[in-house]
Motif scaffolding. Sequence first.
Motif, mmCIF file in Angstrom:
data_model
loop_
_atom_site.group_PDB
_atom_site.id
_atom_site.type_symbol
_atom_site.label_atom_id
_atom_site.label_comp_id
_atom_site.label_asym_id
_atom_site.label_seq_id
_atom_site.Cartn_x
_atom_site.Cartn_y
_atom_site.Cartn_z
ATOM 1 N N TYR A 114 0.823 -1.224 0.000
ATOM 2 C CA TYR A 114 0.000 0.000 0.000
ATOM 3 C C TYR A 114 0.858 1.277 0.000
ATOM 4 N N GLY A 115 2.145 1.127 -0.172
ATOM 5 C CA GLY A 115 3.022 2.314 -0.192
ATOM 6 C C GLY A 115 3.058 3.049 1.145
ATOM 7 N N GLN A 116 3.045 2.300 2.267
ATOM 8 C CA GLN A 116 2.984 2.936 3.590
ATOM 9 C C GLN A 116 4.148 2.501 4.493
ATOM 10 N N GLU A 117 5.309 2.229 3.871
ATOM 11 C CA GLU A 117 6.442 1.694 4.640
ATOM 12 C C GLU A 117 6.884 2.621 5.778
ATOM 13 N N HIS A 118 6.615 3.922 5.627
ATOM 14 C CA HIS A 118 7.059 4.887 6.658
ATOM 15 C C HIS A 118 6.491 4.575 8.044
ATOM 16 N N ILE A 119 5.438 3.769 8.090
ATOM 17 C CA ILE A 119 4.804 3.449 9.386
ATOM 18 C C ILE A 119 5.770 2.710 10.320
ATOM 19 N N LEU A 120 6.746 2.007 9.710
ATOM 20 C CA LEU A 120 7.686 1.247 10.550
ATOM 21 C C LEU A 120 8.973 2.036 10.845
ATOM 22 N N ARG A 121 8.953 3.288 10.485
ATOM 23 C CA ARG A 121 10.159 4.117 10.618
ATOM 24 C C ARG A 121 10.750 4.131 12.034
ATOM 25 N N TYR A 122 9.913 4.147 13.048
ATOM 26 C CA TYR A 122 10.431 4.230 14.424
ATOM 27 C C TYR A 122 10.441 2.873 15.125
ATOM 28 N N TYR A 123 10.115 1.821 14.378
ATOM 29 C CA TYR A 123 9.908 0.495 14.974
ATOM 30 C C TYR A 123 11.063 0.051 15.878
ATOM 31 N N ASP A 124 12.290 0.189 15.385
ATOM 32 C CA ASP A 124 13.437 -0.336 16.149
ATOM 33 C C ASP A 124 13.575 0.305 17.530
ATOM 34 N N GLY A 125 13.113 1.516 17.667
ATOM 35 C CA GLY A 125 13.255 2.214 18.952
ATOM 36 C C GLY A 125 12.091 1.951 19.912
ATOM 37 N N LEU A 126 11.126 1.149 19.502
ATOM 38 C CA LEU A 126 9.965 0.892 20.374
ATOM 39 C C LEU A 126 10.275 -0.235 21.361
ATOM 40 N N ASP A 127 9.591 -0.246 22.522
ATOM 41 C CA ASP A 127 9.791 -1.389 23.425
ATOM 42 C C ASP A 127 8.920 -2.561 22.935
ATOM 43 N N ASP A 128 9.045 -3.709 23.582
ATOM 44 C CA ASP A 128 8.388 -4.916 23.051
ATOM 45 C C ASP A 128 6.858 -4.773 22.958
ATOM 46 N N ASP A 129 6.276 -4.159 23.987
ATOM 47 C CA ASP A 129 4.799 -4.008 23.978
ATOM 48 C C ASP A 129 4.361 -3.082 22.848
ATOM 49 N N GLU A 130 5.133 -2.013 22.682
ATOM 50 C CA GLU A 130 4.784 -1.051 21.618
ATOM 51 C C GLU A 130 4.921 -1.700 20.239
ATOM 52 N N LYS A 131 5.967 -2.517 20.089
ATOM 53 C CA LYS A 131 6.172 -3.210 18.801
ATOM 54 C C LYS A 131 4.980 -4.109 18.506
ATOM 55 N N LYS A 132 4.583 -4.856 19.543
ATOM 56 C CA LYS A 132 3.449 -5.799 19.380
ATOM 57 C C LYS A 132 2.177 -5.030 19.004
ATOM 58 N N ALA A 133 1.965 -3.915 19.706
ATOM 59 C CA ALA A 133 0.743 -3.129 19.462
ATOM 60 C C ALA A 133 0.737 -2.579 18.035
ATOM 61 N N LEU A 134 1.889 -2.100 17.588
ATOM 62 C CA LEU A 134 1.937 -1.537 16.230
ATOM 63 C C LEU A 134 1.692 -2.631 15.187
ATOM 64 N N LEU A 135 2.327 -3.789 15.384
ATOM 65 C CA LEU A 135 2.116 -4.868 14.399
ATOM 66 C C LEU A 135 0.645 -5.274 14.358
ATOM 67 N N SER A 136 0.011 -5.320 15.534
ATOM 68 C CA SER A 136 -1.404 -5.725 15.477
ATOM 69 C C SER A 136 -2.277 -4.607 14.900
#
Length: 407
Positions: A13-35
């Motif tokens: 969908y051309g929305q790769e920027h959504i994962l831009r901050y992914y590496d800096g998130l904690d585990d819960d935040e990562k899980k929440a974003l993926l879901s």
Amino acid sequence: MDYSEAEKKLRDYGQEHILRYYDGLDDDEKKALLSQIEETDFGILSYIEGKDKVQRGVFSPLDALSIPQINERRDEYYEEGARIIKDGKAACLLLAGGMGTRLGADGPKGAFDLGKTHPVYVFQRLIENLMDVTVPLAVKIHLFIMTSEKNHARTVDFMKEHDYFGYDPSFVHFFPQEMAPACDYNGKVYMEEKGRIATSPNGNAGWYSSLKRAGLDSILRDEGIEYINVFAVDNVLQRMADPVFIGATSLKGCQVGAKVVRKVSPDEKVGVICLEDGRPSIVEYYELSDEMKDAKDAEGGYAYGYGVILNYLFEVKALDAVSDDLMPMHVVEKKIPFIDDDANYVKPKEPNGYKFEQLVLDMIHQLSTCLPYEVDRDREFAPIKNKTGKDSVESAQKLCEKNGIKL
Ligand code: UTP
């Protein structure tokens, strides 16, 4: 959904920027974003392309049951409506999932206080109006309240703190509506936090599917509820479960009733009730052609002279024929809070992108019969949309006072 699946979905969908901050998130935040990525329907963004090309059918006037006509049969309509209510066959549903961005108050619009000398909350006004029906008839009416994830907890807490303004809590049922992503003018989804896509409520048409998702439609079925009165939070003179309205819709055998007011001028910014390709429909004020604005009926009045006030009475058994998939998607320019390139939170003062909404008024076109039912605007129409000016706190206060409501 794992990271690589999320990445693939976003790439599609051309929305790769959504994962831009992914590496800096904690585990819960990562899980929440993926879901959140998994749950989000990015396909909705494709509606931007067709937003100016909505195809409409052929319009013709639809006459309303006017106030004098209602008065001629008022007793008969009242008796029918009161019977339906006393038999427990009517319910109410308050649409309170909107963001109220134009009013710009903190918290849910229902918690807004329009009092001058003492608190008079919007929810309080609505409950008082509902109790004008339930108390004299000595009945209880189920009140469903649609919220969104942005205001659900605050709405529930507010009602609880105020003892439901005297309403029986076992007859009040809250449920959240669904959300849609919000994007900039290029169709790129905004982020509201480093680990959260900006979303907004997906419009007020989703009330029936969201009610079903919450399992609350079982109440309608188990209690054999035949009519559900759906209304907006912002009209503080809103009369719901109105026995005369219910009786008229029932005796006329219509699948839906719509409270309407006579427009004050052909240019008034309200949706107009009419027929479209022979079925009931509502045309938004910005879609009205000059020809329709000026068209006259046989008596010399305006042929498209009745505006809707977001108070609809749906026959429950007709609702299963209504499909969200058949409703148009409204791509609306709004102010969308977001985080900028430096991850600073920005609350824009001007519209900065699109939200996606389906509207309850489009449900009407999927039904075959509609009764436009005229009400006196000075007694039943005091919307609070804006901070000042038209349809504002001030105009609603004036109308409340005119109706003897102490503020
Ligand atoms: P409005 O069209 O006035 O939208 O809603 P809004 O979001 O409340 O206000 P603005 O445009 O941001 O200023 C009309 C009614 O529909 C409800 C609102 O709560 C109001 O009762 N609504 C709107 C929902 O329940 N869900 C939505 O997604 C949108």
